[in-house]
Motif scaffolding. Structure first.
Motif, PDB file in Angstrom:
ATOM      1  N   LYS A  53      35.626  67.091  32.259  1.00 56.57           N
ATOM      2  CA  LYS A  53      35.138  68.411  31.697  1.00 56.57           C
ATOM      3  C   LYS A  53      34.148  68.345  30.617  1.00 56.57           C
ATOM      4  CE  LYS A  53      37.266  71.336  34.662  1.00 56.57           C
ATOM      5  NZ  LYS A  53      36.258  71.875  35.731  1.00 56.57           N
ATOM      6  N   ALA A  54      34.528  67.590  29.735  1.00 60.29           N
ATOM      7  CA  ALA A  54      33.496  67.329  28.569  1.00 60.29           C
ATOM      8  C   ALA A  54      32.034  66.960  28.952  1.00 60.29           C
ATOM      9  CB  ALA A  54      33.987  66.314  27.600  1.00 60.29           C
ATOM     10  N   ALA A  55      32.057  65.948  29.795  1.00 53.49           N
ATOM     11  CA  ALA A  55      30.802  65.492  30.388  1.00 53.49           C
ATOM     12  C   ALA A  55      30.013  66.714  31.076  1.00 53.49           C
ATOM     13  CB  ALA A  55      30.851  64.474  31.282  1.00 53.49           C
ATOM     14  N   GLU A  56      30.550  67.548  31.969  1.00 48.21           N
ATOM     15  CA  GLU A  56      30.213  68.550  32.810  1.00 48.21           C
ATOM     16  C   GLU A  56      29.714  69.648  31.538  1.00 48.21           C
ATOM     17  OE1 GLU A  56      33.050  70.102  35.288  1.00 48.21           O
ATOM     18  OE2 GLU A  56      33.151  68.364  36.424  1.00 48.21           O
ATOM     19  N   SER A  57      30.467  69.827  30.485  1.00 52.83           N
ATOM     20  CA  SER A  57      29.895  70.805  29.666  1.00 52.83           C
ATOM     21  C   SER A  57      28.734  70.484  28.936  1.00 52.83           C
ATOM     22  CB  SER A  57      31.311  71.104  28.552  1.00 52.83           C
ATOM     23  OG  SER A  57      32.120  71.879  29.141  1.00 52.83           O
ATOM     24  N   ILE A  58      28.733  69.011  28.492  1.00 52.81           N
ATOM     25  CA  ILE A  58      27.715  68.359  27.792  1.00 52.81           C
ATOM     26  C   ILE A  58      26.256  68.429  28.493  1.00 52.81           C
ATOM     27  CG2 ILE A  58      26.652  66.481  26.831  1.00 52.81           C
ATOM     28  CD1 ILE A  58      29.593  65.518  25.801  1.00 52.81           C
ATOM     29  N   TYR A  59      26.309  68.200  29.975  1.00 54.61           N
ATOM     30  CA  TYR A  59      25.399  68.355  30.920  1.00 54.61           C
ATOM     31  C   TYR A  59      25.131  69.677  30.785  1.00 54.61           C
ATOM     32  CZ  TYR A  59      25.619  63.503  32.326  1.00 54.61           C
ATOM     33  OH  TYR A  59      25.602  62.247  32.259  1.00 54.61           O
ATOM     34  N   ALA A  60      25.880  70.598  31.008  1.00 54.95           N
ATOM     35  CA  ALA A  60      25.541  71.978  31.313  1.00 54.95           C
ATOM     36  C   ALA A  60      25.026  72.839  30.000  1.00 54.95           C
ATOM     37  CB  ALA A  60      26.638  73.000  31.631  1.00 54.95           C
ATOM     38  N   GLY A  61      25.554  72.264  28.818  1.00 56.43           N
ATOM     39  CA  GLY A  61      24.701  72.647  27.519  1.00 56.43           C
ATOM     40  C   GLY A  61      23.165  72.123  27.328  1.00 56.43           C
ATOM     41  N   MET A  62      23.113  71.081  28.103  1.00 59.35           N
ATOM     42  CA  MET A  62      21.570  70.463  27.903  1.00 59.35           C
ATOM     43  C   MET A  62      20.783  70.963  29.101  1.00 59.35           C
ATOM     44  SD  MET A  62      22.719  66.478  26.727  1.00 59.35           S
ATOM     45  CE  MET A  62      21.662  65.892  28.094  1.00 59.35           C
ATOM     46  N   GLY A  63      21.460  71.972  29.954  1.00 57.46           N
ATOM     47  CA  GLY A  63      20.750  72.058  31.274  1.00 57.46           C
ATOM     48  C   GLY A  63      20.072  70.946  32.072  1.00 57.46           C
ATOM     49  N   SER A  64      21.250  70.103  32.203  1.00 57.08           N
ATOM     50  CA  SER A  64      20.663  68.817  32.949  1.00 57.08           C
ATOM     51  C   SER A  64      21.811  68.484  33.818  1.00 57.08           C
ATOM     52  CB  SER A  64      20.099  67.878  32.024  1.00 57.08           C
ATOM     53  OG  SER A  64      19.414  66.745  32.758  1.00 57.08           O
ATOM     54  N   GLU A  65      21.621  67.588  34.319  1.00 60.22           N
ATOM     55  CA  GLU A  65      22.465  66.902  35.397  1.00 60.22           C
ATOM     56  C   GLU A  65      22.407  65.297  35.307  1.00 60.22           C
ATOM     57  OE1 GLU A  65      21.300  67.489  39.577  1.00 60.22           O
ATOM     58  OE2 GLU A  65      21.892  69.248  38.836  1.00 60.22           O
ATOM     59  N   PRO A  66      23.550  64.473  35.595  1.00 60.57           N
ATOM     60  CA  PRO A  66      23.380  63.279  35.738  1.00 60.57           C
ATOM     61  C   PRO A  66      21.958  62.476  36.337  1.00 60.57           C
ATOM     62  CG  PRO A  66      25.528  63.555  36.168  1.00 60.57           C
ATOM     63  CD  PRO A  66      24.601  65.007  35.888  1.00 60.57           C
ATOM     64  N   SER A  67      21.795  62.683  37.503  1.00 61.46           N
ATOM     65  CA  SER A  67      20.518  62.295  38.169  1.00 61.46           C
ATOM     66  C   SER A  67      19.253  62.766  37.722  1.00 61.46           C
ATOM     67  CB  SER A  67      20.613  62.868  39.722  1.00 61.46           C
ATOM     68  OG  SER A  67      20.572  64.481  39.569  1.00 61.46           O
ATOM     69  N   LYS A  68      19.293  63.888  36.740  1.00 60.19           N
ATOM     70  CA  LYS A  68      17.918  64.069  36.240  1.00 60.19           C
ATOM     71  C   LYS A  68      17.877  63.395  34.715  1.00 60.19           C
ATOM     72  CE  LYS A  68      17.576  68.667  38.397  1.00 60.19           C
ATOM     73  NZ  LYS A  68      17.748  69.914  37.953  1.00 60.19           N
ATOM     74  N   MET A  69      18.598  62.766  34.499  1.00 61.91           N
ATOM     75  CA  MET A  69      18.925  61.834  32.982  1.00 61.91           C
ATOM     76  C   MET A  69      18.722  60.511  33.072  1.00 61.91           C
ATOM     77  SD  MET A  69      21.501  64.373  30.663  1.00 61.91           S
ATOM     78  CE  MET A  69      21.073  63.405  29.345  1.00 61.91           C
ATOM     79  N   SER A  70      18.015  59.964  32.091  1.00 63.41           N
ATOM     80  CA  SER A  70      17.914  58.520  31.978  1.00 63.41           C
ATOM     81  C   SER A  70      19.147  57.780  31.839  1.00 63.41           C
ATOM     82  CB  SER A  70      17.106  57.945  30.711  1.00 63.41           C
ATOM     83  OG  SER A  70      17.845  58.264  29.545  1.00 63.41           O
TER      84      SER A  70
END
Length: 184
Positions: free
Chosen positions: A63-80
């Motif tokens: 849940k924390a990872a999901e919240s961090i990605y949501a807060g950054m407006g991103s998702e794992p596939s779009k990040m380095s």
């Protein structure tokens, strides 16, 4: 600890005069308490510590990872890879702190039940009840908690960081379970 050396180590640290070494301590614990009482008195507290600890660690990290990605407006596939590793480390710290807080009272009981004379005489549950009454819930839940949060938070962050690095090295992908009745 599920190893007989755990109770021996705790007993020798809390009472260095109890025995001259591990073998002597093990022998004395068995003669005084029997194999189960001597070596595995902490098994029930281990369950009450490990099950909530592990459940919290994984549920909160996700849940924390999901919240961090949501807060950054991103998702794992779009990040380095580095960005995803930072999210794993950050969510790991959050998960570790939550797991430490949830499991700390049982961990405190586990630490105390193996000490000489802890909880008086009687069976395990009687001794645990006595220790809980003597210490009080607030003390069991808070004494040493900050140090435990720091330790478990950093260890858990490291675990999730190493997990992500190894997953990347072997080319494995993370997956999420989905409801087969409701495919995306």
């Amino acid at each position: 600890s599920l190893s007989p050396f755990g109770p021996c180590r705790i007993r020798l640290v809390s009472d260095p005069t109890y025995a001259s070494g591990m073998a002597g301590c093990a022998s004395r614990l068995v003669s005084e308490n029997g194999v189960i009482g001597g070596f595995y008195a902490g098994f029930i507290p281990i369950l009450f510590k490990q099950i909530p600890y592990t459940m919290a660690k994984f549920a909160v990290q996700g849940k924390a990872a999901e919240s961090i990605y949501a807060g950054m407006g991103s998702e794992p596939s779009k990040m380095s890879k580095g960005g995803n590793l930072c999210v794993s480390l950050g969510s790991g710290v959050i998960a570790g702190v939550a797991a430490a807080i949830i499991s700390h009272p049982a961990d405190s009981l586990l630490s105390k039940v193996n000490k000489a004379g802890a909880g008086g005489s009687g069976g395990l549950m009687s001794r645990l009840t006595n220790i809980a009454a003597e210490e009080g819930f607030v003390a069991l839940a808070t004494t040493g908690l900050f140090a435990r949060c720091v330790m478990i938070g950093t260890l858990t962050a490291g675990q999730f960081g190493v997990f992500d690095i190894v997953m990347g090295m072997v080319g494995a992908k993370k997956f999420h379970f989905t409801d087969p009745k409701n495919p995306h």
